[in-house]
Design a protein around this motif. Structure first.
Motif, PDB file in Angstrom:
ATOM      1  N   ALA A   1       0.840  -1.197   0.000  1.00 25.07           N
ATOM      2  CA  ALA A   1       0.000   0.000   0.000  1.00 25.07           C
ATOM      3  C   ALA A   1       0.878   1.250   0.000  1.00 25.07           C
ATOM      4  O   ALA A   1       1.943   1.275   0.613  1.00 25.07           O
ATOM      5  CB  ALA A   1      -0.914   0.007   1.221  1.00 25.07           C
ATOM      6  N   GLU A   2       0.390   2.266  -0.701  1.00 29.34           N
ATOM      7  CA  GLU A   2       1.096   3.541  -0.693  1.00 29.34           C
ATOM      8  C   GLU A   2       0.881   4.183   0.677  1.00 29.34           C
ATOM      9  O   GLU A   2      -0.223   4.136   1.220  1.00 29.34           O
ATOM     10  CB  GLU A   2       0.524   4.429  -1.798  1.00 29.34           C
ATOM     11  CG  GLU A   2       1.289   5.704  -2.030  1.00 29.34           C
ATOM     12  CD  GLU A   2       0.567   6.635  -3.008  1.00 29.34           C
ATOM     13  OE1 GLU A   2       0.756   7.842  -2.896  1.00 29.34           O
ATOM     14  OE2 GLU A   2      -0.203   6.125  -3.854  1.00 29.34           O
ATOM     15  N   LEU A   3       1.924   4.771   1.217  1.00 38.52           N
ATOM     16  CA  LEU A   3       1.821   5.380   2.536  1.00 38.52           C
ATOM     17  C   LEU A   3       1.998   6.887   2.401  1.00 38.52           C
ATOM     18  O   LEU A   3       2.982   7.360   1.841  1.00 38.52           O
ATOM     19  CB  LEU A   3       2.916   4.793   3.429  1.00 38.52           C
ATOM     20  CG  LEU A   3       2.754   4.892   4.930  1.00 38.52           C
ATOM     21  CD1 LEU A   3       1.469   4.230   5.392  1.00 38.52           C
ATOM     22  CD2 LEU A   3       3.943   4.242   5.621  1.00 38.52           C
ATOM     23  N   ASP A   4       1.002   7.607   2.890  1.00 40.17           N
ATOM     24  CA  ASP A   4       1.068   9.059   2.823  1.00 40.17           C
ATOM     25  C   ASP A   4       1.114   9.594   4.251  1.00 40.17           C
ATOM     26  O   ASP A   4       0.175   9.415   5.020  1.00 40.17           O
ATOM     27  CB  ASP A   4      -0.162   9.585   2.068  1.00 40.17           C
ATOM     28  CG  ASP A   4      -0.129  11.096   1.917  1.00 40.17           C
ATOM     29  OD1 ASP A   4       0.938  11.618   1.577  1.00 40.17           O
ATOM     30  OD2 ASP A   4      -1.163  11.738   2.151  1.00 40.17           O
ATOM     31  N   ILE A   5       2.218  10.207   4.606  1.00 39.74           N
ATOM     32  CA  ILE A   5       2.386  10.698   5.975  1.00 39.74           C
ATOM     33  C   ILE A   5       2.359  12.225   5.973  1.00 39.74           C
ATOM     34  O   ILE A   5       3.124  12.862   5.260  1.00 39.74           O
ATOM     35  CB  ILE A   5       3.717  10.208   6.577  1.00 39.74           C
ATOM     36  CG1 ILE A   5       3.733   8.678   6.638  1.00 39.74           C
ATOM     37  CG2 ILE A   5       3.931  10.804   7.970  1.00 39.74           C
ATOM     38  CD1 ILE A   5       5.060   8.085   7.048  1.00 39.74           C
ATOM     39  N   GLU A   6       1.454  12.758   6.755  1.00 46.81           N
ATOM     40  CA  GLU A   6       1.342  14.212   6.849  1.00 46.81           C
ATOM     41  C   GLU A   6       1.668  14.621   8.282  1.00 46.81           C
ATOM     42  O   GLU A   6       1.136  14.061   9.227  1.00 46.81           O
ATOM     43  CB  GLU A   6      -0.097  14.611   6.495  1.00 46.81           C
ATOM     44  CG  GLU A   6      -0.290  16.093   6.315  1.00 46.81           C
ATOM     45  CD  GLU A   6      -1.743  16.406   5.937  1.00 46.81           C
ATOM     46  OE1 GLU A   6      -2.269  17.390   6.459  1.00 46.81           O
ATOM     47  OE2 GLU A   6      -2.340  15.652   5.134  1.00 46.81           O
ATOM     48  N   ILE A   7       2.559  15.570   8.424  1.00 48.41           N
ATOM     49  CA  ILE A   7       2.943  16.041   9.754  1.00 48.41           C
ATOM     50  C   ILE A   7       2.304  17.407   9.990  1.00 48.41           C
ATOM     51  O   ILE A   7       2.521  18.326   9.211  1.00 48.41           O
ATOM     52  CB  ILE A   7       4.485  16.173   9.878  1.00 48.41           C
ATOM     53  CG1 ILE A   7       5.186  14.922   9.363  1.00 48.41           C
ATOM     54  CG2 ILE A   7       4.882  16.561  11.299  1.00 48.41           C
ATOM     55  CD1 ILE A   7       5.658  13.930  10.352  1.00 48.41           C
ATOM     56  N   THR A   8       1.503  17.507  11.046  1.00 54.62           N
ATOM     57  CA  THR A   8       0.882  18.797  11.349  1.00 54.62           C
ATOM     58  C   THR A   8       1.770  19.563  12.334  1.00 54.62           C
ATOM     59  O   THR A   8       2.319  18.981  13.267  1.00 54.62           O
ATOM     60  CB  THR A   8      -0.520  18.628  11.969  1.00 54.62           C
ATOM     61  OG1 THR A   8      -0.413  17.775  13.105  1.00 54.62           O
ATOM     62  CG2 THR A   8      -1.493  18.026  10.989  1.00 54.62           C
ATOM     63  N   PRO A   9       1.936  20.858  12.108  1.00 53.16           N
ATOM     64  CA  PRO A   9       2.801  21.646  12.987  1.00 53.16           C
ATOM     65  C   PRO A   9       2.163  21.898  14.354  1.00 53.16           C
ATOM     66  O   PRO A   9       0.946  21.790  14.510  1.00 53.16           O
ATOM     67  CB  PRO A   9       2.973  22.969  12.231  1.00 53.16           C
ATOM     68  CG  PRO A   9       1.774  23.066  11.356  1.00 53.16           C
ATOM     69  CD  PRO A   9       1.356  21.660  11.029  1.00 53.16           C
ATOM     70  N   VAL A  10       3.011  22.200  15.307  1.00 46.62           N
ATOM     71  CA  VAL A  10       2.524  22.522  16.648  1.00 46.62           C
ATOM     72  C   VAL A  10       1.858  23.890  16.626  1.00 46.62           C
ATOM     73  O   VAL A  10       2.386  24.834  16.039  1.00 46.62           O
ATOM     74  CB  VAL A  10       3.696  22.566  17.662  1.00 46.62           C
ATOM     75  CG1 VAL A  10       3.178  22.915  19.054  1.00 46.62           C
ATOM     76  CG2 VAL A  10       4.420  21.249  17.680  1.00 46.62           C
TER      77      VAL A  10
END
Ligand SMILES: [Zn+2]
Length: 113
Positions: A60-69
């Motif tokens: 599976a394709e993995l999409d990682i999104e990091i949200t800022p503090v």
């Protein structure tokens, strides 16, 4: 290396959700991490691939999104993104702050067929 534990937890949710939706294959998983979770995306991806090996989520394709503090000042109500580790309001310098974003850890979407 807390990435492995998180990868195990999330892959279990992915596989549960996939079987609950009668998917025969998971094609894409989108995950949201807050900056404070301090995930290393490459390590997480490696750990995730290991935990889903030989399952329907393998490949599976993995999409990682990091949200800022983001923080909210309890003194003046200002909402801001702290710089580095300087946790003080950039408007009134108060240290009485509340974290309103950055601790998230959840699956945004699972795609499959
Ligand atoms: Zn303030």
């Amino acid at each position: 290396m807390h990435e492995l534990k998180i990868a195990e937890d999330l892959s279990a949710i992915v596989l549960d959700t996939a079987s609950g939706n009668n998917l025969s294959r998971v094609t894409k998983v989108s995950i949201i991490f807050g900056e404070l979770v301090q995930i290393v995306p490459d390590i997480f991806e490696f750990a995730f691939r290991e935990t889903v090996r030989s399952s329907i989520a393998e490949g599976a394709e993995l999409d990682i999104e990091i949200t800022p503090v983001k923080m909210k000042c309890k003194n003046c109500g200002n909402i801001f993104q702290p710089k580095e580790n300087l946790f003080a309001c950039n408007s009134c310098s108060s240290a009485d702050l509340e974290i309103i974003q950055g601790k998230e850890l959840f699956i945004k979407s699972i795609e499959g067929e």
